[in-house]
Design a protein around this motif. Sequence first.
Motif, mmCIF file in Angstrom:
data_model
loop_
_atom_site.group_PDB
_atom_site.id
_atom_site.type_symbol
_atom_site.label_atom_id
_atom_site.label_comp_id
_atom_site.label_asym_id
_atom_site.label_seq_id
_atom_site.Cartn_x
_atom_site.Cartn_y
_atom_site.Cartn_z
ATOM 1 N N ASN A 236 0.715 -1.334 -0.057
ATOM 2 C CA ASN A 236 -0.111 -0.093 0.151
ATOM 3 C C ASN A 236 0.883 1.262 -0.124
ATOM 4 O OD1 ASN A 236 -1.815 2.221 0.705
ATOM 5 N ND2 ASN A 236 -3.218 0.765 1.707
ATOM 6 N N GLU A 237 1.134 1.746 -0.985
ATOM 7 C CA GLU A 237 2.233 2.729 -1.136
ATOM 8 C C GLU A 237 1.488 4.086 -0.508
ATOM 9 O OE1 GLU A 237 4.712 4.961 -4.788
ATOM 10 O OE2 GLU A 237 2.823 4.064 -5.474
ATOM 11 N N GLU A 238 0.279 4.082 -0.564
ATOM 12 C CA GLU A 238 -0.547 5.411 -0.105
ATOM 13 C C GLU A 238 -0.096 5.512 1.741
ATOM 14 O OE1 GLU A 238 -4.902 7.399 0.990
ATOM 15 O OE2 GLU A 238 -4.440 6.020 -0.622
ATOM 16 N N LYS A 239 -0.197 4.384 2.335
ATOM 17 C CA LYS A 239 0.120 4.151 3.562
ATOM 18 C C LYS A 239 1.681 3.797 3.806
ATOM 19 C CE LYS A 239 -4.401 2.628 5.057
ATOM 20 N NZ LYS A 239 -5.277 1.663 5.699
ATOM 21 N N ASP A 240 2.383 3.605 2.819
ATOM 22 C CA ASP A 240 3.880 3.464 2.847
ATOM 23 C C ASP A 240 3.834 2.016 3.970
ATOM 24 O OD1 ASP A 240 6.325 3.584 2.154
ATOM 25 O OD2 ASP A 240 6.573 5.649 2.978
ATOM 26 N N GLU A 241 3.088 0.911 3.418
ATOM 27 C CA GLU A 241 2.876 -0.211 4.193
ATOM 28 C C GLU A 241 2.979 -1.366 3.270
ATOM 29 O OE1 GLU A 241 -0.055 -0.537 7.726
ATOM 30 O OE2 GLU A 241 -1.070 -1.276 6.034
ATOM 31 N N VAL A 242 3.750 -2.423 3.921
ATOM 32 C CA VAL A 242 3.842 -3.610 3.370
ATOM 33 C C VAL A 242 2.831 -5.052 4.346
ATOM 34 C CG1 VAL A 242 5.149 -5.578 2.230
ATOM 35 C CG2 VAL A 242 5.755 -3.147 1.946
ATOM 36 N N VAL A 243 2.300 -5.570 3.586
ATOM 37 C CA VAL A 243 1.497 -6.669 4.362
ATOM 38 C C VAL A 243 1.645 -7.984 3.920
ATOM 39 C CG1 VAL A 243 -0.630 -7.236 5.438
ATOM 40 C CG2 VAL A 243 -0.363 -4.831 5.009
ATOM 41 N N ILE A 244 2.210 -8.937 4.702
ATOM 42 C CA ILE A 244 2.620 -10.117 4.355
ATOM 43 C C ILE A 244 1.243 -11.159 4.993
ATOM 44 C CG2 ILE A 244 4.178 -12.151 4.379
ATOM 45 C CD1 ILE A 244 6.161 -9.519 4.874
ATOM 46 N N PHE A 245 0.626 -11.871 4.416
ATOM 47 C CA PHE A 245 -0.556 -12.661 4.716
ATOM 48 C C PHE A 245 0.314 -14.257 4.660
ATOM 49 C CE2 PHE A 245 -2.901 -9.351 3.092
ATOM 50 C CZ PHE A 245 -3.496 -8.858 4.382
ATOM 51 N N ALA A 246 0.431 -14.873 5.680
ATOM 52 C CA ALA A 246 1.032 -16.192 5.484
ATOM 53 C C ALA A 246 0.366 -17.267 6.405
ATOM 54 C CB ALA A 246 2.325 -15.865 6.173
ATOM 55 N N THR A 247 0.203 -18.480 5.856
ATOM 56 C CA THR A 247 -0.375 -19.509 6.553
ATOM 57 C C THR A 247 0.841 -20.625 6.719
ATOM 58 O OG1 THR A 247 -2.367 -19.076 5.541
ATOM 59 C CG2 THR A 247 -2.182 -21.369 6.593
ATOM 60 N N ASN A 248 0.793 -21.074 8.111
ATOM 61 C CA ASN A 248 1.719 -22.406 8.076
ATOM 62 C C ASN A 248 0.971 -23.598 8.118
ATOM 63 O OD1 ASN A 248 3.803 -24.205 9.030
ATOM 64 N ND2 ASN A 248 4.113 -23.310 11.024
ATOM 65 N N ARG A 249 1.091 -24.512 7.267
ATOM 66 C CA ARG A 249 0.376 -25.817 7.354
ATOM 67 C C ARG A 249 1.034 -26.744 8.076
ATOM 68 N NH1 ARG A 249 0.133 -24.711 0.905
ATOM 69 N NH2 ARG A 249 -1.786 -23.950 0.443
ATOM 70 N N HIS A 250 1.946 -26.574 8.461
ATOM 71 C CA HIS A 250 2.733 -27.625 9.309
ATOM 72 C C HIS A 250 1.933 -27.977 10.557
ATOM 73 C CE1 HIS A 250 5.755 -30.576 10.571
ATOM 74 N NE2 HIS A 250 6.504 -30.057 9.545
#
Length: 507
Positions: A417-431
């Motif tokens: 999100n360039e406007e908010k200067d934010e990077v969001v990582i969505f991550a699932t650990n299936r282990h």
Amino acid sequence: MSRVLSKAKMVIDKDFVISKIDKRIYGSFIEHLGRAVYGGIYEPGHPSADEQGFRQDVIDLVKELQVSIVRYPGGNMVSAYNWEDGIGPKEERPHRLELAWRVIETNQVGTNEFIDWAKKANAEVMMAVNLGTRGIDAARNLVEYTNHAGGTAWSELRKQHGYEKPHNIKTWCLGNEMDGPWQIGQKTAVEYGRLAAETAKAMRLVDPTIELVSCGSSGSGMPTFPEWEAITLDHTYEYSDYISLHKYYGNRNNDTANFLASPMEMESFIQTVISTCDYIKAKKRSKKTINLSFDEWNVWFHSNEQDKKIEPWSIAPPQLEDVYTFEDALLVGSMLNTMIRHSDRIKIAAMAQLVNVIAPIMTENGGGAWKQTIFYPFYYTSVYGRGVALKPLIHSPKYDSTDFTDVPYLDSSVVYNEEKDEVVIFATNRHMENTLQVDIDARSFEGYEVKEHVVLQNDDPKATNTLGKEEVKPHNKGESYMESGKVVGILPKLSWNMIRLTNNKYK
């Protein structure tokens, strides 16, 4: 939390752009089915009901989810629905046998009321037309009723019903699952393609600004898939803007590892539909690209046996009321990841459904409303997954399950999100046993630091939420940190995670 570590690596970069994410990817669906409408969004006499009978507690939860668009009124129900039954004075509206779900439809909520509700919930409307028992005439009349300014029979009737200004609905579905033998008015691919094309032409003559969704196959398991897409698009390609995809998953064999790998089949499904669309584009020498509307998706299997016991021809019985587990929430998070990774072609999506019926929101008639487990991954992805999707390069240990091979333990999507200067990582650990350490190379985001790490986890994959007892809920105490210019994310076993990075120049 297990402290046995497995390790994965990921590279994210500002230049690895997939697409700007269309906000309509965070849509949902309300059908006249079960208690989705009556007892769900609409319950006159409820302590929270407003002057129109809409439950304010439900509206508040829908607004919290930031649902962008809602598909209506079906679903299977639309294929035998006469939209005229749901307009005008309520006391004059007929009760009908609703054939798709074998209930009585009272028509106390119809087109105008639903549009009012959607405005209150800050959502657009995605309207479906009946191409089962009806066709061109009913569809073009509905567009005239909702979208034409005035001076004609249908637009003036809308004004008589209290709506001076047109509703200007922009997104329309050309029927629903028309290849399904369960559908009222099932069609062959040629029959549907011809009818949909001619209906689209008429609707566009009434309002040239609308966007149209052509029916794809009811699912990747249909014997006609993907031939249905190819044949129908041969007719509708120049008249429609999107083709629909529907997909549900269920852990029927109580095989969690295999269930959590299901999005690999979803990935293949999406790629096959894209390939078929692009084949027709090439065949027609067209410059136009058909995009995808994934307008039914979710987990659905818990209520199958219970629904067989419902007495036919009752009013708003509890149908398809799946009680979702923690592992269902993990699957929903991965389905959202899959759509974000394909946001260059998936522009609309609708979690089916929104309230009570296979839904993130549940209600008690006359009582409270609560958040199911699947509420949370949808909430965080909808709220924080706005911006540009970036392609993550993932190196993860893998496993084999009953139906899938080489399943990465790490499933992820990334939004900038360039406007908010934010990077969001969505991550699932299936282990199912090990914590997963993910080393994330994020050098193009110099100066960023970990702002928040939200974790959804539970030691019991079958844990559920009920009214007043929320066993599955997120916390923001995740273990992520910056180290030597990289992000180190610690993902607990069987967990869904959101890691937010912000530029520290704004501190």
